[in-house]
Design an enzyme around this catalytic site. Structure first.
Site, PDB file in Angstrom:
ATOM      1  N   VAL A  48      46.771 -30.100  31.123  1.00 13.79           N
ATOM      2  CA  VAL A  48      46.571 -31.535  31.322  1.00 13.79           C
ATOM      3  C   VAL A  48      45.088 -31.791  31.592  1.00 13.79           C
ATOM      4  O   VAL A  48      44.478 -32.719  31.036  1.00 13.79           O
ATOM      5  CB  VAL A  48      47.454 -32.055  32.477  1.00 13.79           C
ATOM      6  CG1 VAL A  48      47.045 -33.465  32.896  1.00 13.79           C
ATOM      7  CG2 VAL A  48      48.928 -32.026  32.065  1.00 13.79           C
TER       8      VAL A  48
ATOM      9  N   GLU B 199      48.988 -32.267  24.717  1.00 11.12           N
ATOM     10  CA  GLU B 199      48.407 -30.997  25.199  1.00 11.12           C
ATOM     11  C   GLU B 199      48.994 -29.786  24.475  1.00 11.12           C
ATOM     12  O   GLU B 199      50.042 -29.885  23.829  1.00 11.12           O
ATOM     13  CB  GLU B 199      48.609 -30.855  26.711  1.00 11.12           C
ATOM     14  CG  GLU B 199      50.059 -30.738  27.136  1.00 11.12           C
ATOM     15  CD  GLU B 199      50.232 -30.010  28.463  1.00 11.12           C
ATOM     16  OE1 GLU B 199      49.746 -28.875  28.598  1.00 11.12           O
ATOM     17  OE2 GLU B 199      50.880 -30.578  29.360  1.00 11.12           O
TER      18      GLU B 199
ATOM     19  N   LYS C 135      57.632 -31.303  38.570  1.00  8.58           N
ATOM     20  CA  LYS C 135      58.772 -30.456  38.937  1.00  8.58           C
ATOM     21  C   LYS C 135      58.711 -30.127  40.413  1.00  8.58           C
ATOM     22  O   LYS C 135      57.627 -30.001  40.983  1.00  8.58           O
ATOM     23  CB  LYS C 135      58.700 -29.144  38.161  1.00  8.58           C
ATOM     24  CG  LYS C 135      58.877 -29.301  36.686  1.00  8.58           C
ATOM     25  CD  LYS C 135      59.101 -27.938  36.054  1.00  8.58           C
ATOM     26  CE  LYS C 135      59.517 -28.077  34.605  1.00  8.58           C
ATOM     27  NZ  LYS C 135      58.376 -28.095  33.688  1.00  8.58           N
TER      28      LYS C 135
ATOM     29  N   LYS D 219      45.167 -19.774  28.793  1.00 10.99           N
ATOM     30  CA  LYS D 219      45.493 -21.088  29.343  1.00 10.99           C
ATOM     31  C   LYS D 219      44.158 -21.674  29.814  1.00 10.99           C
ATOM     32  O   LYS D 219      43.549 -21.158  30.751  1.00 10.99           O
ATOM     33  CB  LYS D 219      46.475 -20.897  30.502  1.00 10.99           C
ATOM     34  CG  LYS D 219      46.823 -22.155  31.267  1.00 10.99           C
ATOM     35  CD  LYS D 219      47.802 -21.813  32.394  1.00 10.99           C
ATOM     36  CE  LYS D 219      47.786 -22.865  33.475  1.00 10.99           C
ATOM     37  NZ  LYS D 219      48.464 -22.415  34.696  1.00 10.99           N
TER      38      LYS D 219
ATOM     39  N   SER E 290      46.564 -27.811  41.654  1.00  9.79           N
ATOM     40  CA  SER E 290      46.194 -27.836  40.240  1.00  9.79           C
ATOM     41  C   SER E 290      44.933 -28.656  39.997  1.00  9.79           C
ATOM     42  O   SER E 290      44.746 -29.733  40.581  1.00  9.79           O
ATOM     43  CB  SER E 290      47.335 -28.434  39.422  1.00  9.79           C
ATOM     44  OG  SER E 290      46.938 -28.559  38.071  1.00  9.79           O
ATOM     45  N   ALA E 291      44.107 -28.143  39.089  1.00 11.14           N
ATOM     46  CA  ALA E 291      42.915 -28.891  38.649  1.00 11.14           C
ATOM     47  C   ALA E 291      43.307 -30.210  37.976  1.00 11.14           C
ATOM     48  O   ALA E 291      42.477 -31.102  37.836  1.00 11.14           O
ATOM     49  CB  ALA E 291      42.094 -28.032  37.692  1.00 11.14           C
ATOM     50  N   ASP E 292      44.576 -30.339  37.583  1.00  8.14           N
ATOM     51  CA  ASP E 292      45.028 -31.598  36.963  1.00  8.14           C
ATOM     52  C   ASP E 292      44.778 -32.785  37.890  1.00  8.14           C
ATOM     53  O   ASP E 292      44.463 -33.885  37.433  1.00  8.14           O
ATOM     54  CB  ASP E 292      46.538 -31.552  36.661  1.00  8.14           C
ATOM     55  CG  ASP E 292      46.912 -30.548  35.574  1.00  8.14           C
ATOM     56  OD1 ASP E 292      46.002 -29.961  34.957  1.00  8.14           O
ATOM     57  OD2 ASP E 292      48.131 -30.360  35.352  1.00  8.14           O
TER      58      ASP E 292
ATOM     59  N   ASP F 115      46.637 -23.526  46.622  1.00  6.30           N
ATOM     60  CA  ASP F 115      46.932 -23.656  45.197  1.00  6.30           C
ATOM     61  C   ASP F 115      47.215 -25.115  44.854  1.00  6.30           C
ATOM     62  O   ASP F 115      48.324 -25.613  45.051  1.00  6.30           O
ATOM     63  CB  ASP F 115      48.104 -22.751  44.806  1.00  6.30           C
ATOM     64  CG  ASP F 115      48.282 -22.678  43.291  1.00  6.30           C
ATOM     65  OD1 ASP F 115      47.573 -23.414  42.571  1.00  6.30           O
ATOM     66  OD2 ASP F 115      49.131 -21.889  42.840  1.00  6.30           O
TER      67      ASP F 115
END
Ligand code: PSU
Ligand code: MN
Length: 304
Positions: free
Chosen positions: A107, A25, A160, A87, A141-143, A139
């Site tokens: 990602v 990435e 993390k 981003k 992540s779209a990951d 919130d």
């Protein structure tokens, strides 16, 4: 082939000949690490992939084109631009393409473009996930959605603890994403080898990882697979040190009202700042470790 996609000659040739390719990435370069360490790392990751028998395909959007395989000049450009380059998540791709703009792929978009290019294995550092406090901020992540929808194996070092790791695992379960521990029963927490949360399966060799991915493909599963590879012991950080830095970074983000796509890059940069660069060194080592495992797994996958 998709009309917006450019595959570099080297990557195209490897894919045509059925040789192993590993996707990498570019948000980790632009937003994940400071310049010039980010560029040095990106080049070192590509070298590590080669040393382990695969061809690297660093992915980004340049001039509105989806790129699988970047030149050293393009990597330098993204690294130098840092957080001023967009981003690029899934929701950004159409706008970047239509406008002929540049974007560093997360990602999510790296998986998406890898899949368009026919690349099955992707190595990175850490994935996005469910943020702490997501019960109210939403919130997430779209990951995690992409892992549920796109059949690519993502090799990372866990996530993390800027994230809520327990909720992240719950979300992945809902989306049908198997979480595999490489040589461990426990989800690694990026800078440290342990998180206290169990993984779904422990796997101890690249050939077994390849067999699982091949079975997923054979079953026609639409989603991906998450391989979590613990940071090598000698590079792991002291849990108390990293936890303190993360708590401080989270407090500062909330004080400053950081939101949306800025949250993760802000927290990543703060943690590096607060740990005086120690965390950056650990980060680099774990990415190299993941690149090696991804390359070996991609090579095993080519034999099946
Ligand atoms: N976590 C890391 N390092 C990173 C990222 C996350 O430890 O570089 C980057 C990756 O590109 C990941 C993205 O896909 O941040 C997730 O951003 P968000 O949380 O906004 O979905
Ligand atoms: Mn987010």
């Amino acid at each position: 082939m998709n009309k917006y996609l450019d595959i570099s000659p080297e990557v195209a040739e490897a894919l045509r000949e059925g040789r192993s390719v590993v996707a990498l990435e570019s948000t980790i370069i632009s937003h994940g690490m400071p310049y010039p360490k980010n560029v040095e790392t990106a080049m070192l990751v590509e070298k590590t992939v080669r040393e382990h028998g695969a061809v690297p395909a660093t992915i980004a959007v340049i001039g509105g084109r989806l790129k699988a395989g970047l030149s050293p000049e393009e990597i330098e450009y993204l690294g130098k631009s840092g957080r001023s380059v967009a981003k690029a998540s899934r929701r950004d791709l159409a706008a970047l393409v239509a406008r002929g703009a540049d974007g560093a792929t997360t990602v999510t978009t790296t998986m998406l473009i890898a899949h368009l290019a026919g690349i099955k294995v992707f190595a990175t550092g850490g994935i996005g996930g469910v943020h702490r406090g997501a019960e109210t901020t939403m919130d997430i992540s779209a990951d995690l959605e992409e892992l549920g929808n796109t059949p690519v194996m993502v090799v990372c070092a866990g996530a993390k603890s800027i994230l809520d790791l327990g909720l992240t695992l719950e979300y992945l379960e809902t989306k049908g994403v198997p979480v595999i521990g490489y040589g461990t029963d426990e989800l690694p927490a990026f800078y440290t080898r342990r998180s206290g949360f169990g993984v779904d399966y422990r796997v101890d060799s690249p050939s077994e990882l390849a067999a699982m991915f091949a079975a997923s493909q054979g079953l026609g599963m639409k989603g991906g697979m998450l391989v979590t590879n613990p940071i090598p012991e000698q590079y792991a950080m002291d849990k108390a040190v990293i936890d303190a830095a993360i708590e401080k970074a989270l407090a500062e983000a909330s004080e400053k009202g950081i939101k949306g796509k800025e949250t993760t890059p802000f927290l990543l940069a703060k943690v590096v700042e607060l740990t005086g660069g120690d965390s950056l060194e650990s980060n680099i080592k774990l990415v190299l470790n993941n690149a090696a495992l991804a390359a070996e797994t991609a090579s095993e996958l080519c034999k099946l």
